[in-house]
Motif scaffolding. Structure first.
Motif, mmCIF file in Angstrom:
data_model
loop_
_atom_site.group_PDB
_atom_site.id
_atom_site.type_symbol
_atom_site.label_atom_id
_atom_site.label_comp_id
_atom_site.label_asym_id
_atom_site.label_seq_id
_atom_site.Cartn_x
_atom_site.Cartn_y
_atom_site.Cartn_z
ATOM 1 N N PRO A 272 0.805 -1.231 0.000
ATOM 2 C CA PRO A 272 0.000 0.000 0.000
ATOM 3 C C PRO A 272 0.835 1.277 0.000
ATOM 4 C CG PRO A 272 0.193 -0.813 2.232
ATOM 5 C CD PRO A 272 0.963 -1.787 1.366
ATOM 6 N N GLU A 273 2.164 1.151 0.038
ATOM 7 C CA GLU A 273 3.002 2.351 0.200
ATOM 8 C C GLU A 273 2.984 3.261 -1.029
ATOM 9 O OE1 GLU A 273 4.146 -0.638 3.109
ATOM 10 O OE2 GLU A 273 4.084 -0.719 0.920
ATOM 11 N N VAL A 274 3.075 2.682 -2.209
ATOM 12 C CA VAL A 274 3.120 3.492 -3.427
ATOM 13 C C VAL A 274 2.215 2.870 -4.484
ATOM 14 C CG1 VAL A 274 5.417 4.438 -3.040
ATOM 15 C CG2 VAL A 274 5.180 2.252 -4.227
ATOM 16 N N ASP A 275 1.918 3.649 -5.513
ATOM 17 C CA ASP A 275 1.037 3.175 -6.573
ATOM 18 C C ASP A 275 1.554 3.691 -7.907
ATOM 19 O OD1 ASP A 275 -1.053 1.956 -7.861
ATOM 20 O OD2 ASP A 275 -2.601 3.338 -7.162
ATOM 21 N N MET A 276 1.136 3.025 -8.982
ATOM 22 C CA MET A 276 1.472 3.441 -10.337
ATOM 23 C C MET A 276 0.212 3.523 -11.170
ATOM 24 S SD MET A 276 4.931 1.655 -11.780
ATOM 25 C CE MET A 276 6.491 2.466 -11.444
ATOM 26 N N ARG A 277 0.216 4.434 -12.140
ATOM 27 C CA ARG A 277 -0.791 4.441 -13.190
ATOM 28 C C ARG A 277 -0.127 3.889 -14.454
ATOM 29 N NH1 ARG A 277 0.610 9.883 -12.581
ATOM 30 N NH2 ARG A 277 -1.133 10.160 -11.153
ATOM 31 N N PHE A 278 -0.960 3.329 -15.359
ATOM 32 C CA PHE A 278 -0.401 2.680 -16.536
ATOM 33 C C PHE A 278 -1.115 3.093 -17.805
ATOM 34 C CE2 PHE A 278 0.742 -0.186 -13.096
ATOM 35 C CZ PHE A 278 2.069 -0.474 -13.390
ATOM 36 N N GLY A 279 -0.332 3.309 -18.845
ATOM 37 C CA GLY A 279 -0.847 3.481 -20.191
ATOM 38 C C GLY A 279 -0.446 2.279 -21.022
ATOM 39 N N LEU A 280 -1.421 1.671 -21.679
ATOM 40 C CA LEU A 280 -1.168 0.544 -22.559
ATOM 41 C C LEU A 280 -1.449 0.959 -23.994
ATOM 42 C CD1 LEU A 280 -2.923 -2.339 -20.572
ATOM 43 C CD2 LEU A 280 -0.519 -1.660 -20.495
ATOM 44 N N GLY A 281 -0.625 0.465 -24.916
ATOM 45 C CA GLY A 281 -0.809 0.788 -26.325
ATOM 46 C C GLY A 281 -0.617 -0.431 -27.191
ATOM 47 N N TYR A 282 -0.876 -0.244 -28.476
ATOM 48 C CA TYR A 282 -0.658 -1.330 -29.438
ATOM 49 C C TYR A 282 -0.126 -0.721 -30.725
ATOM 50 C CZ TYR A 282 -1.381 -5.110 -32.739
ATOM 51 O OH TYR A 282 -1.182 -6.068 -33.693
ATOM 52 N N GLY A 283 0.887 -1.374 -31.298
ATOM 53 C CA GLY A 283 1.419 -0.900 -32.566
ATOM 54 C C GLY A 283 2.833 -1.375 -32.780
ATOM 55 N N ASP A 284 3.366 -0.997 -33.927
ATOM 56 C CA ASP A 284 4.741 -1.364 -34.253
ATOM 57 C C ASP A 284 5.724 -0.626 -33.345
ATOM 58 O OD1 ASP A 284 3.885 -2.991 -36.317
ATOM 59 O OD2 ASP A 284 3.980 -1.378 -37.807
ATOM 60 N N VAL A 285 6.836 -1.292 -33.064
ATOM 61 C CA VAL A 285 7.882 -0.725 -32.225
ATOM 62 C C VAL A 285 9.224 -0.865 -32.944
ATOM 63 C CG1 VAL A 285 9.174 -1.015 -30.070
ATOM 64 C CG2 VAL A 285 6.681 -1.179 -30.062
ATOM 65 N N TRP B 179 3.941 5.500 -28.864
ATOM 66 C CA TRP B 179 3.138 6.721 -28.896
ATOM 67 C C TRP B 179 1.737 6.445 -28.357
ATOM 68 C CZ3 TRP B 179 4.592 7.353 -34.736
ATOM 69 C CH2 TRP B 179 5.953 7.627 -34.834
ATOM 70 N N ALA B 180 1.209 5.266 -28.663
ATOM 71 C CA ALA B 180 -0.125 4.903 -28.170
ATOM 72 C C ALA B 180 -0.123 4.760 -26.652
ATOM 73 C CB ALA B 180 -0.600 3.604 -28.827
ATOM 74 N N ALA B 181 0.916 4.108 -26.094
ATOM 75 C CA ALA B 181 1.006 3.958 -24.636
ATOM 76 C C ALA B 181 1.139 5.314 -23.954
ATOM 77 C CB ALA B 181 2.180 3.057 -24.269
ATOM 78 N N ARG B 182 1.902 6.220 -24.571
ATOM 79 C CA ARG B 182 2.044 7.573 -24.013
ATOM 80 C C ARG B 182 0.718 8.312 -24.061
ATOM 81 N NH1 ARG B 182 4.891 9.318 -20.412
ATOM 82 N NH2 ARG B 182 6.713 8.371 -21.397
ATOM 83 N N GLU B 183 -0.002 8.176 -25.153
ATOM 84 C CA GLU B 183 -1.327 8.807 -25.245
ATOM 85 C C GLU B 183 -2.262 8.265 -24.173
ATOM 86 O OE1 GLU B 183 -5.116 9.144 -28.362
ATOM 87 O OE2 GLU B 183 -3.178 8.390 -29.078
ATOM 88 N N ALA B 184 -2.175 6.956 -23.939
ATOM 89 C CA ALA B 184 -3.046 6.331 -22.940
ATOM 90 C C ALA B 184 -2.781 6.870 -21.546
ATOM 91 C CB ALA B 184 -2.864 4.815 -22.970
ATOM 92 N N ILE B 185 -1.509 6.973 -21.179
ATOM 93 C CA ILE B 185 -1.202 7.457 -19.832
ATOM 94 C C ILE B 185 -1.547 8.936 -19.698
ATOM 95 C CG2 ILE B 185 1.225 8.180 -20.046
ATOM 96 C CD1 ILE B 185 1.715 6.462 -17.493
ATOM 97 N N ASP B 186 -1.419 9.688 -20.788
ATOM 98 C CA ASP B 186 -1.811 11.100 -20.754
ATOM 99 C C ASP B 186 -3.321 11.251 -20.577
ATOM 100 O OD1 ASP B 186 0.804 11.892 -21.051
ATOM 101 O OD2 ASP B 186 0.655 12.282 -23.206
ATOM 102 N N LYS B 187 -4.098 10.285 -21.086
ATOM 103 C CA LYS B 187 -5.555 10.355 -20.956
ATOM 104 C C LYS B 187 -6.011 10.218 -19.509
ATOM 105 C CE LYS B 187 -7.343 9.006 -25.463
ATOM 106 N NZ LYS B 187 -8.274 8.112 -26.186
ATOM 107 N N LEU B 188 -5.187 9.586 -18.677
ATOM 108 C CA LEU B 188 -5.554 9.444 -17.268
ATOM 109 C C LEU B 188 -5.523 10.782 -16.538
ATOM 110 C CD1 LEU B 188 -3.705 6.121 -16.396
ATOM 111 C CD2 LEU B 188 -6.166 6.469 -16.557
ATOM 112 N N LYS B 189 -4.756 11.738 -17.050
ATOM 113 C CA LYS B 189 -4.703 13.089 -16.493
ATOM 114 C C LYS B 189 -4.465 13.092 -14.981
ATOM 115 C CE LYS B 189 -7.689 15.024 -20.087
ATOM 116 N NZ LYS B 189 -8.954 15.735 -20.398
ATOM 117 N N GLY B 190 -3.476 12.327 -14.559
ATOM 118 C CA GLY B 190 -3.104 12.319 -13.148
ATOM 119 C C GLY B 190 -3.908 11.379 -12.281
ATOM 120 N N LYS B 191 -4.891 10.686 -12.844
ATOM 121 C CA LYS B 191 -5.710 9.772 -12.059
ATOM 122 C C LYS B 191 -4.994 8.436 -11.858
ATOM 123 C CE LYS B 191 -9.983 11.693 -13.990
ATOM 124 N NZ LYS B 191 -11.195 11.379 -14.800
ATOM 125 N N HIS B 192 -5.517 7.641 -10.936
ATOM 126 C CA HIS B 192 -5.040 6.283 -10.752
ATOM 127 C C HIS B 192 -5.663 5.391 -11.823
ATOM 128 C CE1 HIS B 192 -3.481 6.716 -6.444
ATOM 129 N NE2 HIS B 192 -3.911 7.911 -6.789
#
Length: 202
Positions: free
Chosen positions: A72-85, A103-116
């Motif tokens: 319970p000490e710390v938490d992470m948020r995650f962005g998941l994406g799909y595409g060529d690497v 880029w898709a994973a980065r977009e996903a984590i940005d969509k959380l806008k600081g939320k868990h």
């Protein structure tokens, strides 16, 4: 490939950042031992982690395993994406890479806008990737359910995801099988079964 970017929540308020970074490294190592990754989960820069997976089931499971082991000490948020690497230097750690998957994973984590929680960004017209609405509906329900569980139930869920029986969990927790059964009935089983079923479907 299904890509993952994780971001440590409230990193500026962490009293011992070095200890937390060591713990994150240990947790990622255990996840790498548990899941057959396409790219190992590893720390990057700015309190972030990354990894790559062959299936959306493995990618979502990785997010849950990391969160349960850091709680319970710390938490992470995650962005998941799909595409060529594209990997530009596979000898460098962390890997030097880019491409639509990241880029898709980065977009996903940005969509959380600081939320868990966890968010997925992917194509809605690719037969090799699940529809984003399907994945995000699961993630919203899963993360909301896990948030209702207490610390002991989190540990039970982690052990169940590792394949431990209720009897073994009772021994680890030093409680009766009946107490474990009651905890499973109050959300642990649902969270476990939802993740396993989603993994089988994805």
């Amino acid at each position: 490939m299904f890509t993952l970017i994780g971001d440590l929540i409230g990193s500026r308020e962490v009293p011992d950042r070095a200890a937390v970074q060591r713990r994150i490294g240990e947790v990622l190592g255990r996840v790498n031992d548990t899941i057959d990754t396409a790219q190992l989960m590893e720390p990057t820069v700015g309190d972030e982690v990354q990894g790559g997976f062959r299936t959306i089931g493995d990618a979502t499971l990785a997010t849950l395993l990391v969160r349960l082991q850091l709680a319970p000490e710390v938490d992470m948020r995650f962005g998941l994406g799909y595409g060529d690497v594209t990997v530009h230097d596979d000898d460098r750690r962390p890997l030097l890479q880019d491409g639509p998957g990241w880029w898709a994973a980065r977009e996903a984590i940005d969509k959380l806008k600081g939320k868990h929680g966890t968010c997925y960004v992917g194509p809605d017209d690719d037969e090799n990737a699940p529809h984003p609405s399907f994945v995000n509906a699961f993630l919203l329900a899963r993360d909301a359910l896990v948030a209702t569980l207490n610390d002991r139930q989190h540990r039970m869920l982690l052990l169940a995801l590792r394949g431990e029986s209720q009897r073994a969990i009772a021994e680890v927790e030093g409680i009766t099988e009946s107490a474990v059964s009651q905890a499973f009935a109050r959300g642990v089983r649902a969270a476990h079964d939802a993740q396993v079923t989603f993994g089988e479907a994805g």
